[in-house]
Design a protein around this motif. Structure first.
Motif, PDB file in Angstrom:
ATOM      1  N   TRP A 199      46.131 -11.106  16.014  1.00  0.00           N
ATOM      2  CA  TRP A 199      47.329 -10.883  16.820  1.00  0.00           C
ATOM      3  C   TRP A 199      48.067  -9.647  16.321  1.00  0.00           C
ATOM      4  CZ3 TRP A 199      48.697 -16.242  14.749  1.00  0.00           C
ATOM      5  CH2 TRP A 199      47.837 -17.183  15.313  1.00  0.00           C
ATOM      6  N   ILE A 210      42.777  -7.754  23.238  1.00  0.00           N
ATOM      7  CA  ILE A 210      43.401  -9.079  23.220  1.00  0.00           C
ATOM      8  C   ILE A 210      44.883  -9.012  23.559  1.00  0.00           C
ATOM      9  CG2 ILE A 210      44.002  -9.029  20.772  1.00  0.00           C
ATOM     10  CD1 ILE A 210      43.241 -11.974  20.637  1.00  0.00           C
ATOM     11  N   THR A 261      45.254 -10.002  27.088  1.00  0.00           N
ATOM     12  CA  THR A 261      44.669 -11.263  27.554  1.00  0.00           C
ATOM     13  C   THR A 261      45.265 -12.502  26.894  1.00  0.00           C
ATOM     14  OG1 THR A 261      42.895 -11.047  25.916  1.00  0.00           O
ATOM     15  CG2 THR A 261      42.489 -10.158  28.122  1.00  0.00           C
ATOM     16  N   PHE A 262      45.794 -12.409  25.677  1.00  0.00           N
ATOM     17  CA  PHE A 262      46.312 -13.599  24.987  1.00  0.00           C
ATOM     18  C   PHE A 262      47.557 -14.091  25.720  1.00  0.00           C
ATOM     19  CE2 PHE A 262      48.228 -16.200  21.714  1.00  0.00           C
ATOM     20  CZ  PHE A 262      47.117 -16.797  21.139  1.00  0.00           C
ATOM     21  N   THR A 271      46.574  -6.434  17.231  1.00  0.00           N
ATOM     22  CA  THR A 271      46.795  -6.323  18.670  1.00  0.00           C
ATOM     23  C   THR A 271      48.038  -5.504  18.973  1.00  0.00           C
ATOM     24  OG1 THR A 271      45.813  -8.407  19.177  1.00  0.00           O
ATOM     25  CG2 THR A 271      47.471  -7.688  20.662  1.00  0.00           C
TER      26      THR A 271
END
Length: 747
Positions: free
Chosen positions: A2, A127, A130-131, A5
């Motif tokens: 994360w 990500i 998309t997360f 990201t």
């Protein structure tokens, strides 16, 4: 993952505080710019930034007000899930940012596209797009170049447009819950009362868990984005459903009854809305009191905004939290929320009444046309009005958490005088109805104990009482018939904390912790539900609710924990509840499905220890199938089909009626000589309460025995019967062939 990201969001995200992030196909979005410093000299009433990687462009639409004059530098901090991952300083003069080098005082309207370099775009991992419910924030301090003093602080939340708040999930959950409730009714109509009771208990517990999840989202506690979205999936169970044309009707009704509707959605093109997700401790020390002191920035004449509608900050943007946050995320004006929940509850009740009446008509038509056997759904067809009353009581119980919260909250909002009257009517009416029904059950059970030393006897032997009041006690074991009282109290107290403590998230968190701890301890110690599996099912729900209450206490920031803890706990809460909800759904779906594939659905469940099955015999089984059954029905005073209720229950009674008054007139009964002093040596001044079924007289008399009315005094039979009655228990054991007496203490 994360953290890397968000590392690349550097260029888009440092803009994101003056110019924060974006939302699109793959995209990053920010919809509000929040001040994070008291007396900040840079604010924005409108803030929209959308970054689309497909064309490497950030679109900005900002209406800002600045009182800063001179050269400044931007001190940028980027965090993900409370973890600070980037800290950097940007000089706008070095990158040629027009209008910000130097800064000038005044209103700054900005609307333009800003190209983003390939180098900056390449730093953003996939990500990040998309997360779901990305919890990322950009905070920018504006520091004067010459003194280094911070003159402003702005903060923007970044989203990628992906969320777990999905319409499809809401529809699936609602359809499954509805089908399971309907399945239990159909199975009960087919005569499989034991299986129907288990399925209904599981369905109600599942629906209660859905409502508990929705209630989490209604708290004023600052919830992480993923928790907000997860709880939003269950708001349909509270009647919070957005239908556009209905919102127009509610707005008209409010105006027509003297109210002033809020117009937050009409002003979204010119004003930003801040959805609170972070506790105040996550802000810099200088800004800890900004939220509490925001009232000072609003004129006194606008003070009513705090009591109703939405709070407007000093920068001109709105801020929503708690119940208002749920309404905003659902696309419902805050002032329409009460009418929305009330209307859907009423529609649900009306739809159910229509469905039951239509099913009754279809059954009669099917029997008349010989499409269906005459004894199919016989009990429902003969007593469908009583069944309907029981269903309406059950709907009242299901909708009570929803209406209690919304009605009590309406008292604090006063959207219009007419809506306050509706709130009073529904909260008082539903509470009185359920309270009276609960007291009715307790009186019936106590009379059963006095007559038979067994509460299950009357609670489960009379189909009319069972169909009308059974929704309050059938999921519990017979000796825990009273447990509906703690359940109603638990619901009402919880509703009070939600409705009346919207201004204090900490009070709600502490209250929830105490309430859920009490519920878990009570359920674990008493184990009031009908059998071991049902107890385990419900205790597990209580345990998860208690864990959620602990998480709420953490989110309230009473422990002054780092923001990272809140971010991690938010993810844990989401995964824990998502997994648990999935397990509950699978268990209930599998259990319900297997019942339909079994020849004897009741055989799948072991009989309860309270021996209710020996009393829960259908009327069609107990009357008219054989000559002996007919004689037994005559001895009981039953009529074919659906008999009138016991003296403990009268369909036409009201709350004020003397429903428990004894109506047996013994003056018309012939009292045998031997009844004055029975074989136990009791005189008739010390008679026990009269039972609807006299245990001293078998329902199936011996052949050739003379027929007489049962003695109301439990007297021994007269000598003319030709039997030796010196030992009444032995006599009953030899002659008691009635299934109504098995398990009632007369064996």
């Amino acid at each position: 993952m994360w953290f890397s990201t968000l590392r690349s969001v550097l260029l888009v995200s440092w803009l994101s505080a003056m110019i924060p992030g974006g939302v699109a196909e793959p995209m990053l979005v920010s919809n509000s710019l929040n001040t994070c410093q008291l007396d900040s000299q840079f604010t924005a009433s409108l803030f929209r930034v959308v970054y689309t990687p497909n064309n490497n462009t950030a679109f900005l639409n900002i209406v800002a007000t600045s009182s800063v004059e001179g050269s400044v530098v931007f001190d940028i901090a980027i965090s993900a899930y409370g973890y600070n991952i980037i800290q950097t300083i940007i000089d706008p003069c070095k990158i040629g940012l027009a209008g910000l080098c130097p800064m000038t005082a005044g209103k700054i309207p900005l609307k333009f596209n800003l190209p983003v370099s390939d180098e900056a775009a390449s730093q953003i991992p996939g990500i990040a797009y998309t997360f779901p419910d990305l919890d990322a924030t950009v905070r920018v301090f504006l520091n004067m170049t010459d003194t280094g003093k911070s003159v402003a602080c702005v903060e923007a939340d970044i989203s990628n447009g992906k969320t777990v708040d999905l319409v499809a999930v809401k529809w699936v959950l609602a359809i499954i819950a509805g089908l399971i409730l309907c399945s239990s009714a159909i199975i009960n109509g087919l005569g499989h009362s034991n299986a129907a009771a288990h399925i209904a208990s599981g369905a109600l517990s599942l629906f209660g868990f859905f409502q508990a999840q929705a209630i989490l989202g209604l708290t004023a506690i600052h919830l992480p984005p993923v928790v907000q979205s997860w709880t939003q999936d269950f708001q349909w169970s509270m009647g919070i459903i957005n239908v556009d044309f209905m919102q127009d009707i509610f707005t008209w009704y409010q105006r027509a009854t003297g109210g002033t509707p809020s117009t937050i959605f009409d002003s979204l093109t010119t004003v930003s809305v801040q959805v609170e997700k972070r506790a105040l401790a996550a802000l810099p020390d200088a800004a800890v009191n900004i939220y509490r002191r925001s009232a000072a920035l609003i004129p006194r004449a606008a003070g009513t905004l705090f009591k109703r509608a939405n709070i407007m900050t000093g920068s001109g943007s709105y801020i929503v939290f708690g119940i208002q946050r749920v309404a905003f995320r659902a696309g419902i004006e805050t002032t329409n929320l009460f009418m929305t929940g009330l209307t859907f509850f009423c529609l649900f009740v009306l739809f159910t009444i229509g469905a039951v009446a239509a099913f009754k008509g279809l059954c009669e038509l099917a029997v008349k046309q010989k499409w269906m056997k005459g004894d199919t759904f016989l009990e429902f067809r003969n007593g469908w009005l009583t069944v309907l009353k029981g269903i309406l009581f059950r709907l009242t119980l299901i909708g009570y958490p929803q209406m209690a919260i919304l009605c009590l909250w309406e008292f604090t909002q006063v959207d219009s005088p007419a809506e306050v009257v509706l709130a009073v009517f529904f909260i008082v009416g539903m509470t009185a109805t359920l309270g009276w029904a609960a007291s009715k059950v307790i009186r019936i059970a106590r009379r059963s104990v006095a007559m038979h030393r067994n509460p299950a006897y009357i609670l489960f032997s009379d189909p009319q009482a069972l169909n009308k009041w059974g929704f309050l006690y059938i999921q519990f074991r017979a000796s825990a018939y009273y447990f509906i009282i703690p359940v109603l109290g638990y619901t009402l107290v919880k509703a009070m904390f939600i409705s009346f403590a919207q201004g204090s998230g900490t009070a709600q968190a502490v209250g929830f912790l105490i309430i859920e701890a009490g519920a878990l301890i009570t359920a674990s110690v008493l184990r009031p539900w009908m059998d071991k599996s049902t107890n385990s099912f419900n205790i597990a729900i209580c345990a998860v609710n208690f864990v959620n209450a602990i998480f709420l206490l953490i989110f309230s920031d009473v422990f002054n924990q780092p923001p990272l803890v809140n971010g991690v706990i938010g993810l844990i809460l989401f995964f824990l509840n998502a997994i648990f909800a999935t397990i509950l759904l699978i268990m209930v779906i599998v259990s319900t499905t297997l019942v339909f594939y079994r020849k004897n659905p009741d055989g799948r469940y072991q009989f309860m220890a309270d021996d209710r099955a020996s009393f829960m015999k259908s009327q069609s089984q107990l009357t008219g199938t054989t000559e002996l059954d007919a004689l037994a029905a005559t001895a009981r005073g039953d009529k074919a089909g659906y008999k009138h209720g016991l003296d403990l229950d009268d369909d036409n009674e009201s709350i004020s009626s003397a429903s428990m008054r004894r109506r047996t007139d013994t003056s018309n009964l012939s009292i045998p000589t031997g009844a004055v002093n029975n074989s136990y040596g009791r005189n008739n001044n010390m008679n026990p309460p009269h039972s609807p079924v006299d245990p001293s007289v078998p329902l199936f008399p011996a052949p050739g025995a003379p027929q007489r009315a049962p003695s109301p005094y439990n007297a021994a039979p007269p000598p003319s019967r030709g039997h030796n009655n010196s030992n009444p228990p032995e006599y009953r054991a030899q002659n008691n062939a009635s299934p109504w007496q098995r398990g009632a203490g007369y064996d």
